[in-house]
Design a protein around this motif. Structure first.
Motif, PDB file in Angstrom:
ATOM      1  N   ILE A 119     -26.373 -14.881 -52.791  1.00  0.00           N
ATOM      2  CA  ILE A 119     -26.600 -16.306 -52.996  1.00  0.00           C
ATOM      3  C   ILE A 119     -25.426 -17.054 -52.369  1.00  0.00           C
ATOM      4  O   ILE A 119     -24.275 -16.809 -52.703  1.00  0.00           O
ATOM      5  CB  ILE A 119     -26.712 -16.630 -54.493  1.00  0.00           C
ATOM      6  N   VAL A 120     -25.758 -17.948 -51.455  1.00  0.00           N
ATOM      7  CA  VAL A 120     -24.733 -18.688 -50.737  1.00  0.00           C
ATOM      8  C   VAL A 120     -24.720 -20.120 -51.260  1.00  0.00           C
ATOM      9  O   VAL A 120     -25.752 -20.775 -51.332  1.00  0.00           O
ATOM     10  CB  VAL A 120     -25.013 -18.679 -49.218  1.00  0.00           C
ATOM     11  N   ASP A 121     -23.552 -20.581 -51.607  1.00  0.00           N
ATOM     12  CA  ASP A 121     -23.389 -21.959 -52.054  1.00  0.00           C
ATOM     13  C   ASP A 121     -23.212 -22.823 -50.812  1.00  0.00           C
ATOM     14  O   ASP A 121     -22.216 -22.703 -50.099  1.00  0.00           O
ATOM     15  CB  ASP A 121     -22.181 -22.062 -52.981  1.00  0.00           C
ATOM     16  N   GLU A 122     -24.158 -23.697 -50.540  1.00  0.00           N
ATOM     17  CA  GLU A 122     -24.128 -24.491 -49.313  1.00  0.00           C
ATOM     18  C   GLU A 122     -22.971 -25.480 -49.299  1.00  0.00           C
ATOM     19  O   GLU A 122     -22.541 -25.916 -48.236  1.00  0.00           O
ATOM     20  CB  GLU A 122     -25.464 -25.229 -49.129  1.00  0.00           C
ATOM     21  N   LYS A 123     -22.465 -25.832 -50.445  1.00  0.00           N
ATOM     22  CA  LYS A 123     -21.348 -26.782 -50.502  1.00  0.00           C
ATOM     23  C   LYS A 123     -20.068 -26.161 -49.958  1.00  0.00           C
ATOM     24  O   LYS A 123     -19.247 -26.844 -49.374  1.00  0.00           O
ATOM     25  CB  LYS A 123     -21.112 -27.233 -51.940  1.00  0.00           C
ATOM     26  N   ASN A 124     -19.903 -24.862 -50.167  1.00  0.00           N
ATOM     27  CA  ASN A 124     -18.664 -24.201 -49.771  1.00  0.00           C
ATOM     28  C   ASN A 124     -18.756 -23.476 -48.436  1.00  0.00           C
ATOM     29  O   ASN A 124     -17.801 -22.859 -48.005  1.00  0.00           O
ATOM     30  CB  ASN A 124     -18.244 -23.202 -50.848  1.00  0.00           C
ATOM     31  N   VAL A 125     -19.907 -23.517 -47.780  1.00  0.00           N
ATOM     32  CA  VAL A 125     -20.068 -22.833 -46.503  1.00  0.00           C
ATOM     33  C   VAL A 125     -19.371 -23.655 -45.426  1.00  0.00           C
ATOM     34  O   VAL A 125     -19.605 -24.850 -45.269  1.00  0.00           O
ATOM     35  CB  VAL A 125     -21.562 -22.652 -46.159  1.00  0.00           C
ATOM     36  N   GLN A 126     -18.528 -22.980 -44.670  1.00  0.00           N
ATOM     37  CA  GLN A 126     -17.832 -23.647 -43.576  1.00  0.00           C
ATOM     38  C   GLN A 126     -18.619 -23.404 -42.294  1.00  0.00           C
ATOM     39  O   GLN A 126     -19.114 -22.300 -42.053  1.00  0.00           O
ATOM     40  CB  GLN A 126     -16.417 -23.105 -43.441  1.00  0.00           C
ATOM     41  N   PRO A 127     -18.739 -24.413 -41.471  1.00  0.00           N
ATOM     42  CA  PRO A 127     -19.476 -24.226 -40.217  1.00  0.00           C
ATOM     43  C   PRO A 127     -18.759 -23.220 -39.322  1.00  0.00           C
ATOM     44  O   PRO A 127     -17.537 -23.086 -39.358  1.00  0.00           O
ATOM     45  CB  PRO A 127     -19.487 -25.622 -39.597  1.00  0.00           C
ATOM     46  N   ALA A 128     -19.553 -22.508 -38.546  1.00  0.00           N
ATOM     47  CA  ALA A 128     -18.977 -21.520 -37.643  1.00  0.00           C
ATOM     48  C   ALA A 128     -18.084 -22.221 -36.622  1.00  0.00           C
ATOM     49  O   ALA A 128     -18.432 -23.280 -36.084  1.00  0.00           O
ATOM     50  CB  ALA A 128     -20.085 -20.745 -36.941  1.00  0.00           C
ATOM     51  N   LYS A 129     -16.981 -21.619 -36.345  1.00  0.00           N
ATOM     52  CA  LYS A 129     -16.033 -22.202 -35.398  1.00  0.00           C
ATOM     53  C   LYS A 129     -16.568 -22.019 -33.981  1.00  0.00           C
ATOM     54  O   LYS A 129     -16.916 -20.917 -33.574  1.00  0.00           O
ATOM     55  CB  LYS A 129     -14.677 -21.519 -35.549  1.00  0.00           C
ATOM     56  N   LYS A 130     -16.653 -23.114 -33.254  1.00  0.00           N
ATOM     57  CA  LYS A 130     -17.128 -23.042 -31.874  1.00  0.00           C
ATOM     58  C   LYS A 130     -16.003 -22.542 -30.995  1.00  0.00           C
ATOM     59  O   LYS A 130     -14.850 -22.934 -31.140  1.00  0.00           O
ATOM     60  CB  LYS A 130     -17.588 -24.413 -31.402  1.00  0.00           C
ATOM     61  N   GLU A 131     -16.391 -21.694 -30.071  1.00  0.00           N
ATOM     62  CA  GLU A 131     -15.392 -21.147 -29.165  1.00  0.00           C
ATOM     63  C   GLU A 131     -15.108 -22.169 -28.060  1.00  0.00           C
ATOM     64  O   GLU A 131     -16.023 -22.735 -27.460  1.00  0.00           O
ATOM     65  CB  GLU A 131     -15.913 -19.845 -28.558  1.00  0.00           C
ATOM     66  N   ARG A 132     -13.852 -22.406 -27.840  1.00  0.00           N
ATOM     67  CA  ARG A 132     -13.477 -23.358 -26.798  1.00  0.00           C
ATOM     68  C   ARG A 132     -13.527 -22.669 -25.429  1.00  0.00           C
ATOM     69  O   ARG A 132     -13.377 -21.456 -25.324  1.00  0.00           O
ATOM     70  CB  ARG A 132     -12.056 -23.883 -27.052  1.00  0.00           C
ATOM     71  N   TRP A 133     -13.700 -23.449 -24.369  1.00  0.00           N
ATOM     72  CA  TRP A 133     -13.798 -22.876 -23.028  1.00  0.00           C
ATOM     73  C   TRP A 133     -12.475 -22.250 -22.617  1.00  0.00           C
ATOM     74  O   TRP A 133     -12.451 -21.236 -21.913  1.00  0.00           O
ATOM     75  CB  TRP A 133     -14.233 -23.943 -22.016  1.00  0.00           C
ATOM     76  N   ILE A 134     -11.353 -22.821 -23.124  1.00  0.00           N
ATOM     77  CA  ILE A 134     -10.040 -22.286 -22.746  1.00  0.00           C
ATOM     78  C   ILE A 134      -9.828 -20.907 -23.367  1.00  0.00           C
ATOM     79  O   ILE A 134      -9.169 -20.045 -22.784  1.00  0.00           O
ATOM     80  CB  ILE A 134      -8.909 -23.279 -23.114  1.00  0.00           C
ATOM     81  N   ASP A 135     -10.414 -20.683 -24.545  1.00  0.00           N
ATOM     82  CA  ASP A 135     -10.290 -19.371 -25.183  1.00  0.00           C
ATOM     83  C   ASP A 135     -10.992 -18.295 -24.348  1.00  0.00           C
ATOM     84  O   ASP A 135     -10.479 -17.186 -24.196  1.00  0.00           O
ATOM     85  CB  ASP A 135     -10.891 -19.396 -26.598  1.00  0.00           C
ATOM     86  N   ARG A 136     -12.150 -18.629 -23.777  1.00  0.00           N
ATOM     87  CA  ARG A 136     -12.853 -17.677 -22.910  1.00  0.00           C
ATOM     88  C   ARG A 136     -12.052 -17.391 -21.640  1.00  0.00           C
ATOM     89  O   ARG A 136     -11.998 -16.264 -21.169  1.00  0.00           O
ATOM     90  CB  ARG A 136     -14.235 -18.211 -22.556  1.00  0.00           C
ATOM     91  N   VAL A 137     -11.412 -18.420 -21.093  1.00  0.00           N
ATOM     92  CA  VAL A 137     -10.592 -18.229 -19.882  1.00  0.00           C
ATOM     93  C   VAL A 137      -9.417 -17.320 -20.203  1.00  0.00           C
ATOM     94  O   VAL A 137      -9.079 -16.413 -19.435  1.00  0.00           O
ATOM     95  CB  VAL A 137     -10.104 -19.595 -19.344  1.00  0.00           C
ATOM     96  N   ILE A 138      -8.784 -17.530 -21.357  1.00  0.00           N
ATOM     97  CA  ILE A 138      -7.633 -16.706 -21.756  1.00  0.00           C
ATOM     98  C   ILE A 138      -8.069 -15.258 -21.954  1.00  0.00           C
ATOM     99  O   ILE A 138      -7.378 -14.325 -21.518  1.00  0.00           O
ATOM    100  CB  ILE A 138      -6.982 -17.278 -23.029  1.00  0.00           C
ATOM    101  N   GLN A 139      -9.220 -15.028 -22.571  1.00  0.00           N
ATOM    102  CA  GLN A 139      -9.717 -13.672 -22.774  1.00  0.00           C
ATOM    103  C   GLN A 139      -9.994 -12.984 -21.439  1.00  0.00           C
ATOM    104  O   GLN A 139      -9.644 -11.814 -21.251  1.00  0.00           O
ATOM    105  CB  GLN A 139     -10.996 -13.690 -23.620  1.00  0.00           C
ATOM    106  N   LYS A 140     -10.590 -13.689 -20.504  1.00  0.00           N
ATOM    107  CA  LYS A 140     -10.876 -13.110 -19.183  1.00  0.00           C
ATOM    108  C   LYS A 140      -9.576 -12.784 -18.456  1.00  0.00           C
ATOM    109  O   LYS A 140      -9.454 -11.742 -17.812  1.00  0.00           O
ATOM    110  CB  LYS A 140     -11.708 -14.073 -18.344  1.00  0.00           C
ATOM    111  N   TYR A 141      -8.600 -13.677 -18.572  1.00  0.00           N
ATOM    112  CA  TYR A 141      -7.306 -13.449 -17.912  1.00  0.00           C
ATOM    113  C   TYR A 141      -6.631 -12.223 -18.502  1.00  0.00           C
ATOM    114  O   TYR A 141      -6.091 -11.397 -17.772  1.00  0.00           O
ATOM    115  CB  TYR A 141      -6.428 -14.687 -18.063  1.00  0.00           C
ATOM    116  N   GLN A 142      -6.642 -12.113 -19.836  1.00  0.00           N
ATOM    117  CA  GLN A 142      -6.007 -10.968 -20.492  1.00  0.00           C
ATOM    118  C   GLN A 142      -6.724  -9.672 -20.136  1.00  0.00           C
ATOM    119  O   GLN A 142      -6.089  -8.656 -19.885  1.00  0.00           O
ATOM    120  CB  GLN A 142      -5.982 -11.160 -22.008  1.00  0.00           C
ATOM    121  N   ALA A 143      -8.047  -9.694 -20.052  1.00  0.00           N
ATOM    122  CA  ALA A 143      -8.792  -8.499 -19.691  1.00  0.00           C
ATOM    123  C   ALA A 143      -8.493  -8.112 -18.240  1.00  0.00           C
ATOM    124  O   ALA A 143      -8.320  -6.928 -17.927  1.00  0.00           O
ATOM    125  CB  ALA A 143     -10.289  -8.743 -19.868  1.00  0.00           C
ATOM    126  N   PHE A 144      -8.395  -9.083 -17.355  1.00  0.00           N
ATOM    127  CA  PHE A 144      -8.083  -8.826 -15.948  1.00  0.00           C
ATOM    128  C   PHE A 144      -6.644  -8.320 -15.808  1.00  0.00           C
ATOM    129  O   PHE A 144      -6.366  -7.436 -15.017  1.00  0.00           O
ATOM    130  CB  PHE A 144      -8.305 -10.082 -15.125  1.00  0.00           C
TER     131      PHE A 144
END
Length: 116
Positions: free
Chosen positions: A88-113
């Motif tokens: 049972i999930v209490d909708e009042k306390n549910v936090q929205p999913a954090k959206k991934e920023r475009w810079i975070d994807r660039v940093i991940q690609k750079y680190q993988a490379f």
């Protein structure tokens, strides 16, 4: 010579009184040690009683099926065969999913490379 025996008796009495009151093993230290010993004996008795109660509790918890099942359900998330789990999930306390920023994807690609 008539005064020697009473003098020695008084002298012996004074020496004996000195030993009792002010010697290494005087009456005051003996009273303190006796009180300390009695307090330690009381503490030992109370700890033995607590130990006995804890052992009884351990035996009870080891043999009580309801408690074992409750702990398995709560702590380990186990269920019986054929049971269904509802979350049972209490909708009042549910936090929205954090959206991934475009810079975070660039940093991940750079680190993988960069790690190659």
């Amino acid at each position: 010579m008539d005064f020697l025996l009473p003098f020695l008796t008084v002298l012996f009495f004074i020496y004996f009184a000195y030993l009792i009151l002010f010697g290494e093993r005087n009456i005051f230290t003996l009273i303190k040690k006796e009180a300390y010993r009695n307090s330690l004996q009381q503490e030992v008795l109370s700890l033995q009683e607590e130990n006995k109660k804890l052992l009884e509790t351990i035996q009870y918890l080891k043999n009580d099926r309801f408690f074992i099942e409750k702990k398995a359900r709560e702590d380990l998330g186990l269920i019986k065969e054929g049971e269904e789990v509802f979350i049972i999930v209490d909708e009042k306390n549910v936090q929205p999913a954090k959206k991934e920023r475009w810079i975070d994807r660039v940093i991940q690609k750079y680190q993988a490379f960069h790690l190659r």
